[in-house]
Each structure stands twice: as C-alpha cells, then as structure tokens.
Design a protein around this motif. Sequence first.
Motif, short mmCIF file in Angstrom:
data_model
loop_
_atom_site.label_atom_id
_atom_site.label_comp_id
_atom_site.label_asym_id
_atom_site.label_seq_id
_atom_site.Cartn_x
_atom_site.Cartn_y
_atom_site.Cartn_z
N ALA A 191 0.84 -1.20 0.00
CA ALA A 191 0.00 0.00 0.00
C ALA A 191 0.87 1.25 0.00
N ASP A 192 0.23 2.36 -0.30
CA ASP A 192 0.85 3.66 -0.05
C ASP A 192 1.01 3.81 1.47
N ASP A 193 1.98 4.59 1.88
CA ASP A 193 2.16 4.92 3.29
C ASP A 193 1.23 6.09 3.60
N MET A 194 0.21 5.84 4.42
CA MET A 194 -0.82 6.84 4.70
C MET A 194 -0.60 7.57 6.01
N ALA A 195 0.63 7.55 6.51
CA ALA A 195 0.92 8.14 7.82
C ALA A 195 0.58 9.62 7.89
N LEU A 196 0.68 10.32 6.78
CA LEU A 196 0.48 11.77 6.80
C LEU A 196 -0.92 12.18 6.35
N MET A 197 -1.81 11.21 6.16
CA MET A 197 -3.16 11.50 5.70
C MET A 197 -4.09 11.67 6.90
N ILE A 198 -4.36 12.92 7.24
CA ILE A 198 -5.17 13.19 8.42
C ILE A 198 -6.60 12.67 8.24
N GLU A 199 -7.07 12.58 7.02
CA GLU A 199 -8.42 12.08 6.77
C GLU A 199 -8.55 10.62 7.19
N THR A 200 -7.52 9.82 6.90
CA THR A 200 -7.54 8.42 7.31
C THR A 200 -7.39 8.31 8.83
N PHE A 201 -6.55 9.17 9.39
CA PHE A 201 -6.42 9.19 10.85
C PHE A 201 -7.74 9.52 11.52
N ALA A 388 -8.76 24.63 10.79
CA ALA A 388 -8.61 23.21 10.48
C ALA A 388 -7.58 22.96 9.39
N GLY A 389 -7.50 23.86 8.43
CA GLY A 389 -6.52 23.71 7.37
C GLY A 389 -5.10 23.77 7.92
N GLU A 390 -4.87 24.66 8.88
CA GLU A 390 -3.55 24.78 9.49
C GLU A 390 -3.25 23.55 10.35
N VAL A 391 -4.28 23.00 10.99
CA VAL A 391 -4.09 21.77 11.76
C VAL A 391 -3.67 20.63 10.84
N ARG A 392 -4.30 20.55 9.68
CA ARG A 392 -3.93 19.53 8.70
C ARG A 392 -2.47 19.68 8.29
N ASP A 393 -2.04 20.91 8.06
CA ASP A 393 -0.64 21.15 7.72
C ASP A 393 0.29 20.70 8.84
N ALA A 394 -0.12 20.97 10.08
CA ALA A 394 0.70 20.58 11.23
C ALA A 394 0.80 19.06 11.34
N PHE A 395 -0.29 18.35 11.05
CA PHE A 395 -0.28 16.89 11.09
C PHE A 395 0.74 16.35 10.10
N MET A 396 0.76 16.91 8.90
CA MET A 396 1.71 16.45 7.89
C MET A 396 3.13 16.85 8.26
N ARG A 397 3.30 18.06 8.78
CA ARG A 397 4.64 18.55 9.10
C ARG A 397 5.27 17.74 10.24
N ILE A 398 4.52 17.54 11.31
CA ILE A 398 5.06 16.82 12.47
C ILE A 398 5.16 15.33 12.17
N GLY A 399 4.19 14.81 11.44
CA GLY A 399 4.25 13.40 11.04
C GLY A 399 5.45 13.11 10.16
#
Length: 428
Positions: A191-201, A388-399
């Motif tokens: 599979a693709d690595d979905m670690a940075l996908m906040i929607e799946t989280f 929420a958009g900034e939170v999404r960016d933070a999820f990807m950045r920290i992840g």
Amino acid sequence: MTKLTRRSMLGAMGGVAATSLLPALPAFANNRTIRHYWWGNPERDKRTFAVIEAFQKKNADIAVSGETIGWGDYWTKMATQTAGRNMADLVQMDYRFLFEYVRRGALQPLDPHVGKGLMIADFDEGPMSGGKVDGQLFALNIGSNTQVMVYNTRVFEEAGVDADLINWTWDDFATACEKITTKSGGSVRGADDMALMIETFESWARQNGREFYDENGKVAVTADDVAGYWQYWADLRKAGLVRDKDRTLILDAPIAEMGVPVGDTAVSHFWSNQLVGIQAVAKDKIGAAMVPHKVGGGQPGQFIKPSMFMSLSRDAKDVDAAIAYMNAWVNDPEITGILGLERGIPASPKVREALQPNLTDVEKLSVDYFEAIGDKVGPLPLPAPKGAGEVRDAFMRIGTEVVLGNMEAQDAAAVFVEDAQAIVERAL
C-alpha cells in the motif's frame, strides 16, 4: 492558478484533444459574464468545460469563465481572492471549510432562490442538510462522497488476498500488504504509506470513540490516538510493506502519482468521487474497499459526506445568471449526463434514475460501494472549526519527522496535539 477559458484551454490541453472537447460555438454576443472556480484533475476539468459549453449553447447571453487548480493550491488562492474581494461568482466548496467561509461573510445564502431559479425541492434531505449553516443553505450538494481504499484487483487476486474488503480490520490490511509485497518480490508494495493522511487518521480516531473536534471546536483526539496511528504505519514502513518514504513525503500528490495508478502499490487512499479519475489513469482494473475497521470491534470510522458543494460567493454580480448555471448543474439532463458520478453520487433521485442505464463500469463500482457500506458508516461529524486547514498542515509537518525517523511516534503525537489545540484556539 490556472485560469482556463474556452480559448486558453486549446493551448493548455493540446490542439487535437481540446478541439474535440470544445467544439466551435456560434458567434453569440455574451453580455452577461460569470466565473466558476473549482479544484480539479484532468478528468474533472474535461467534464466541467464540456458542461460550460453545453450551458452556453442553451444560454447564449451568458459567458462562463472557468478557473481550475489542484486541491493543494486551491484554498490558498481562495483565501487571496476572498481577502481581495475578487472571488469567482460560483466556487467549489468543501464541508471542512464551509463554516469558515460563511463566518467570513464570503458566501451568500441560497434560500431566497429555492423554488424560483433553484429547483431542489425533491432532493435528498440528508445530503442537502450538509450545506446548511445556522439553518440557512449556503452550499448546494453536487455529489455525496466517502473515503475509499482503492485496490488493484489483479494484484490482489495474484497474491491470494481473500479478506472481506468491506469488513476487514487493520490486522487484515497488514496481512494483505505482506502477501502482496512477498508475492511480487517487492516490485509492488502492499500500500501507499498513509501516515500523513489526516483524513484516514480521523477514521482511526472515530473507531476509538473520539471525533477529531468536539462540539466546541476543541481538539478531542488524544496523543495516544495519534501515536497509535503513526506507529502502525512506522511498523509497516520498517517491514518494507508500504511505499518508500520519498514518496510518502510528497504531500497532496496528484492522482496519477499515487501508488495504484502508478502501479507500484496495491492500495491507495482516495475519496469515492475520484474513482472515475483513478480508473482513467490506472493500468489495471480497480476495486473499492472500506478504510479498515478496528480490531475487535469499535465504532464506525468512515462517514458519508457531501463530496463537494457549489456556493454563490459574496462577490457575485449577476446573481440570476449564476443561479441559472447552478440550477442547470443539478437538473439539466444533458449536463448531469456529462458530469456523471465524477463529483459523487447526485442528491436528486430523478438524476440518479436517469443516469443508471448509462453508467460505466467504474461508476457502477461507485454506486455498489455506497450500497455496500450503508450500514457500516457513522454519522457525519460536525464541521471542522476555523484553523482546520492549518491543523492539517501541522499533522503532515510533524508526522514527517516520524517518517524520517527524527522523532518517535509518541513524542511527535504529543507535540501535534498541543500544537493543534493552540491553532484552533488562536483561530477563534
């Protein structure tokens, strides 16, 4: 931003393709003009410009200017246009950002036009209610949507994966990844690595009994929720069962660059309204599976949401022309036939009935998938708060720090939850 009109489309897509897509129009005098702005992909853009052509043939006095851009840049440009009071007349809107733009005063309510220029009385109430804010309709549903794990049917069959892909668990998912990677000798990862996908989280957290945001707009997920998710993908990554990290770190990659369309993984995460576009660029036949469920039960993670809306902006000048265009989008048989299910399942029963005989195989896959998951999904969550958009960016950045091995999942998760709460509190 790519601003495409009928004329510039010829250059953007190539003369031969664009000429077949956009046949010459009679030389009518357009004395009314509206702008339509959407996030797209090649398949969506093709259909949308064909809709514009069809509408203009029937409404010779209205010129429609189409503007399209990818999701990754869409909201940045939208914010710029909003601040400059230069929004397009009609904008594609997402449920995640609807409340935010209504609160900014950037959208006009549609209620004054319902039953007049906008004929939606027989539309499904559930999908339509998602476009309401404080009891007023600010967004017209142009398709219902849900998450989907798109898989390569050939690879799954060759690897002997026989899991129930509607009811499978995260353990089943990991087992499938191992079988696929082993069978292919690593040429196709599971599979693709979905670690940075906040929607799946978000589905992962809901399975744990928590919404991402509570009714007050505060962050409700815990550091343990986030750490568990990031560690799950770290374990698959360490075992070599998912795509390499250099691909994982390409954020919001176009459809054509995801694993299933490229052919180097067997599972990619998408939204169901993207199935048509995915099949258009994928070599093998695709299938549709749910986001895996929590091992041992748990609450439903997925939900059905409006895939996207069309909204009337504050800056619209010719409102009657804009409403006529909006109404055609959801009622005109020729136009709804062009759109098909690419943006999701229509809210109009009449439109769905009319489309049924002409559905392609991949469109039938979308409809069948919706029918299969109907009793497996949870309720639509509350709209995400401002920020929420900034939170999404933070999820990807920290992840990303976890993906790179610079931070442990638990430590990074604690930082993320603290940062996310600070973001939403600052945005109030």
